[in-house]
Scaffold this active site. Structure first.
Site, PDB file in Angstrom:
ATOM      1  N   PHE A  40      22.384  84.627   3.772  1.00 53.88           N
ATOM      2  CA  PHE A  40      23.638  85.176   4.305  1.00 53.88           C
ATOM      3  C   PHE A  40      23.548  86.706   4.221  1.00 53.88           C
ATOM      4  O   PHE A  40      24.388  87.367   3.621  1.00 53.88           O
ATOM      5  CB  PHE A  40      24.863  84.671   3.525  1.00 53.88           C
ATOM      6  CG  PHE A  40      24.934  83.179   3.392  1.00 53.88           C
ATOM      7  CD1 PHE A  40      25.488  82.407   4.401  1.00 53.88           C
ATOM      8  CD2 PHE A  40      24.447  82.538   2.259  1.00 53.88           C
ATOM      9  CE1 PHE A  40      25.562  81.023   4.281  1.00 53.88           C
ATOM     10  CE2 PHE A  40      24.511  81.160   2.128  1.00 53.88           C
ATOM     11  CZ  PHE A  40      25.078  80.400   3.140  1.00 53.88           C
TER      12      PHE A  40
ATOM     13  N   ALA B  39      21.670  78.888   6.938  1.00 59.16           N
ATOM     14  CA  ALA B  39      21.155  78.992   5.567  1.00 59.16           C
ATOM     15  C   ALA B  39      21.028  77.621   4.910  1.00 59.16           C
ATOM     16  O   ALA B  39      20.097  77.394   4.129  1.00 59.16           O
ATOM     17  CB  ALA B  39      22.054  79.900   4.745  1.00 59.16           C
TER      18      ALA B  39
ATOM     19  N   CYS C 291      33.173  84.762  -2.387  1.00 57.21           N
ATOM     20  CA  CYS C 291      34.295  85.670  -2.113  1.00 57.21           C
ATOM     21  C   CYS C 291      35.549  84.883  -1.721  1.00 57.21           C
ATOM     22  O   CYS C 291      36.477  85.437  -1.158  1.00 57.21           O
ATOM     23  CB  CYS C 291      33.917  86.678  -1.032  1.00 57.21           C
ATOM     24  SG  CYS C 291      33.436  85.912   0.512  1.00 57.21           S
TER      25      CYS C 291
ATOM     26  N   ASP D 215      20.124  84.935   8.181  1.00 61.27           N
ATOM     27  CA  ASP D 215      21.518  84.968   8.629  1.00 61.27           C
ATOM     28  C   ASP D 215      21.588  84.240   9.971  1.00 61.27           C
ATOM     29  O   ASP D 215      20.600  84.156  10.696  1.00 61.27           O
ATOM     30  CB  ASP D 215      22.026  86.410   8.782  1.00 61.27           C
ATOM     31  CG  ASP D 215      23.551  86.487   8.723  1.00 61.27           C
ATOM     32  OD1 ASP D 215      24.099  86.811   7.651  1.00 61.27           O
ATOM     33  OD2 ASP D 215      24.209  86.193   9.754  1.00 61.27           O
ATOM     34  N   SER D 216      22.782  83.734  10.290  1.00 60.81           N
ATOM     35  CA  SER D 216      22.938  83.004  11.554  1.00 60.81           C
ATOM     36  C   SER D 216      23.405  83.920  12.682  1.00 60.81           C
ATOM     37  O   SER D 216      23.479  83.498  13.830  1.00 60.81           O
ATOM     38  CB  SER D 216      23.929  81.848  11.373  1.00 60.81           C
ATOM     39  OG  SER D 216      25.161  82.361  10.909  1.00 60.81           O
TER      40      SER D 216
ATOM     41  N   ARG E 239      24.728  94.612  -5.333  1.00 65.10           N
ATOM     42  CA  ARG E 239      23.490  94.867  -4.585  1.00 65.10           C
ATOM     43  C   ARG E 239      22.540  95.745  -5.398  1.00 65.10           C
ATOM     44  O   ARG E 239      21.338  95.504  -5.429  1.00 65.10           O
ATOM     45  CB  ARG E 239      23.814  95.556  -3.256  1.00 65.10           C
ATOM     46  CG  ARG E 239      24.437  94.628  -2.236  1.00 65.10           C
ATOM     47  CD  ARG E 239      24.429  95.252  -0.855  1.00 65.10           C
ATOM     48  NE  ARG E 239      25.409  96.301  -0.670  1.00 65.10           N
ATOM     49  CZ  ARG E 239      26.601  96.125  -0.097  1.00 65.10           C
ATOM     50  NH1 ARG E 239      26.967  94.923   0.306  1.00 65.10           N
ATOM     51  NH2 ARG E 239      27.423  97.138   0.059  1.00 65.10           N
TER      52      ARG E 239
ATOM     53  N   ASP F 188      24.950  85.102  -0.880  1.00 68.59           N
ATOM     54  CA  ASP F 188      26.231  85.795  -0.703  1.00 68.59           C
ATOM     55  C   ASP F 188      26.929  85.231   0.544  1.00 68.59           C
ATOM     56  O   ASP F 188      27.039  85.913   1.560  1.00 68.59           O
ATOM     57  CB  ASP F 188      26.000  87.304  -0.575  1.00 68.59           C
ATOM     58  CG  ASP F 188      27.311  88.081  -0.482  1.00 68.59           C
ATOM     59  OD1 ASP F 188      28.342  87.573  -0.955  1.00 68.59           O
ATOM     60  OD2 ASP F 188      27.301  89.193   0.079  1.00 68.59           O
TER      61      ASP F 188
HETATM   62  N1  SAH Z   1      25.441  89.900   1.866  1.00 68.19           N
HETATM   63  C1  SAH Z   1      26.122  90.663   2.903  1.00 68.19           C
HETATM   64  C2  SAH Z   1      27.426  90.024   3.325  1.00 68.19           C
HETATM   65  C3  SAH Z   1      27.316  88.592   3.764  1.00 68.19           C
HETATM   66  S1  SAH Z   1      28.680  88.068   4.715  1.00 68.19           S
HETATM   67  C4  SAH Z   1      26.342  92.088   2.430  1.00 68.19           C
HETATM   68  O1  SAH Z   1      26.308  92.362   1.220  1.00 68.19           O
HETATM   69  O2  SAH Z   1      26.555  92.940   3.282  1.00 68.19           O
HETATM   70  C5  SAH Z   1      28.262  86.472   5.181  1.00 68.19           C
HETATM   71  C6  SAH Z   1      27.188  86.369   6.243  1.00 68.19           C
HETATM   72  O3  SAH Z   1      26.890  84.990   6.372  1.00 68.19           O
HETATM   73  C7  SAH Z   1      27.575  86.835   7.651  1.00 68.19           C
HETATM   74  O4  SAH Z   1      26.646  87.787   8.086  1.00 68.19           O
HETATM   75  C8  SAH Z   1      27.474  85.565   8.530  1.00 68.19           C
HETATM   76  O5  SAH Z   1      26.880  85.832   9.800  1.00 68.19           O
HETATM   77  C9  SAH Z   1      26.551  84.703   7.718  1.00 68.19           C
HETATM   78  N2  SAH Z   1      26.677  83.246   7.876  1.00 68.19           N
HETATM   79  C10 SAH Z   1      27.797  82.501   7.954  1.00 68.19           C
HETATM   80  N3  SAH Z   1      27.505  81.187   7.969  1.00 68.19           N
HETATM   81  C11 SAH Z   1      26.145  81.101   7.895  1.00 68.19           C
HETATM   82  C12 SAH Z   1      25.214  80.024   7.853  1.00 68.19           C
HETATM   83  N4  SAH Z   1      25.639  78.755   7.870  1.00 68.19           N
HETATM   84  N5  SAH Z   1      23.915  80.314   7.762  1.00 68.19           N
HETATM   85  C13 SAH Z   1      23.472  81.587   7.718  1.00 68.19           C
HETATM   86  N6  SAH Z   1      24.298  82.652   7.754  1.00 68.19           N
HETATM   87  C14 SAH Z   1      25.619  82.416   7.848  1.00 68.19           C
END
Ligand code: SAH
Length: 390
Positions: A222, A271, A331, A243-244, A207, A291
């Protein structure tokens, strides 16, 4: 003797090769003992060391100490956990939240301890470890002097150990939200019901890098509670965070306000759809972060996960303005480093653009990845950029 475990040559070889797990099929004599610590012997009855014993699990034995004369008592845990905490001593100047114990990588198999300011969040992930809950919590109180300790034991792997899935306050008080200060940015972690132990501490360094590279129009896909977006917003003109999860976005809003940041637009969207629509509109971004959650939670899910990773990376590459930068991560443990690079290469080929790999990234200091224990490493990330205009 019957309270000891005896393992096959293959089992003994696991420890000799630097991996702490011995599977059920390699235990030739199962100890006549409840979950806890047992002495492990090879086929010739020669003692190999002490292990956590999980009677119900496929991972029967987890190496604790290769010294057969070790005593796995309160003082042992105090030393082991104290050493792990001491390895992170330098982090206090950069952040108020970090991982104090990263399981196998810190010689504490199946134990996770994350520190959030004055509080600690733990995960006890095996039956053998549960037997030492008391000494572990006592040692952590001693070492960290926390105001409270919460157990986020609500994870699926506990079922494989025959353990209940629950979130439990083990000591003191732990608030619903805790402010984290990470490299000049503040955000709220949610220890009781947030993802993992309340935040994604494992992407901290990535980050910061994203924040340093950001410029122009930025996109954080995400974004969870906005942790990348908050860093991007320091240098980018405008950031779109997608984000969803409505709950994550609500906290993301609050986090932006907390930092006095007004140049982030939050969007509740899938996304995949967002990227598709942005591409058909002909949008362009100077900085993009991807991410996503682990698409491949099992090896079997890898093929479809690869399609998902490829799709988002391909679309992101197409959305980059000339000279634009993409920080892309995965991840999924099952998506190995070579596979990750392969999928990026394949996306780059399909994008029709010349993409250059600038950095290959992994986990921060507090999430050590031990080379002989692949399971300790799961985050891969890369910074790639698109050819700039002539
Ligand atoms: N980048 C963040 C962590 C991301 S975790 C950090 O550094 O803190 C993954 C995220 O993706 C979660 O918040 C989840 O709600 C979201 N997510 C999962 N599937 C998704 C989709 N299809 N579209 C958008 N967001 C999604």
């Amino acid at each position: 003797m019957s309270a000891d475990a005896v393992v096959s040559r293959k089992g003994a070889h696991r420890w000799a090769s630097g991996h702490p797990w011995i599977y059920r099929s390699d235990v030739t004599h199962r100890p006549d003992a409840p979950a806890g610590a047992v002495l492990v012997r090879d086929a010739g009855r020669h003692p190999l060391g002490w292990a956590l014993w999980s009677p119900a699990s496929e991972i029967s034995l987890r190496l604790l100490d290769a010294r057969p004369d070790a005593a796995i008592d309160a003082a042992w845990w105090r030393r082991r956990l104290g050493a792990s905490a001491a390895r992170r001593a330098s982090l206090g100047t950069e952040t108020t939240a970090w991982r104090v114990v990263h399981g196998e990588a810190d010689g504490c198999p199946s134990l996770v301890v994350d520190r959030y300011g004055q509080w600690a969040v733990v995960q006890l992930l095996s039956a053998g470890l549960e037997a030492f809950r008391g000494p572990i919590i006592d040692a952590l109180r001693d070492i960290l002097a926390p105001a409270g300790i919460l157990a986020r034991n609500d994870v699926a792997v506990r079922s494989k150990e025959g353990l209940a899935r629950e979130t439990e306050l083990l000591f003191g008080d732990v608030p619903r939200e805790i402010e984290v200060r990470e490299h000049g940015v503040r955000y709220l972690a949610a220890p009781w019901d947030g993802q993992k132990t309340g935040a994604f501490l494992d992407q901290r360094e990535n980050r910061v890098l994203a924040g340093q590279l950001a410029r122009g129009r930025a996109l954080d896909c995400f974004s969870y509670h906005g942790s990348f977006a908050l860093h991007l917003a320091q240098r980018a003109e405008r950031v779109t965070a997608v984000d969803s999860s409505v709950a994550a976005l609500a906290r993301a809003h609050e986090n932006a306000t907390r930092n006095g940041i007004a140049n982030i637009d939050f969007m509740e969207a899938d996304a995949f759809e967002f990227l598709r629509d942005a591409e058909s509109r002909g949008d362009r971004y100077d900085t993009i972060v991807l991410d996503p959650p682990a698409f491949a939670k099992t090896r079997g899910a890898l093929a479809s996960a690869l399609r998902g990773y490829k799709e988002i990376n391909l679309r992101a590459m197409r959305l980059l303005a000339p000279g634009g930068i993409l920080l892309t991560a995965s991840c999924s443990f099952h998506l190995t480093k070579p596979l990750f690079l392969e999928l990026l290469a394949s996306a780059a080929a399909d994008s029709g653009r010349r993409m250059t790999l600038r950095r290959f990234l992994g986990q921060p200091l507090d999430h050590p990845e031990v080379l002989t224990i692949p399971e300790t490493g799961y985050i891969k990330a890369a910074v790639v950029d698109a050819e700039s205009a002539e």
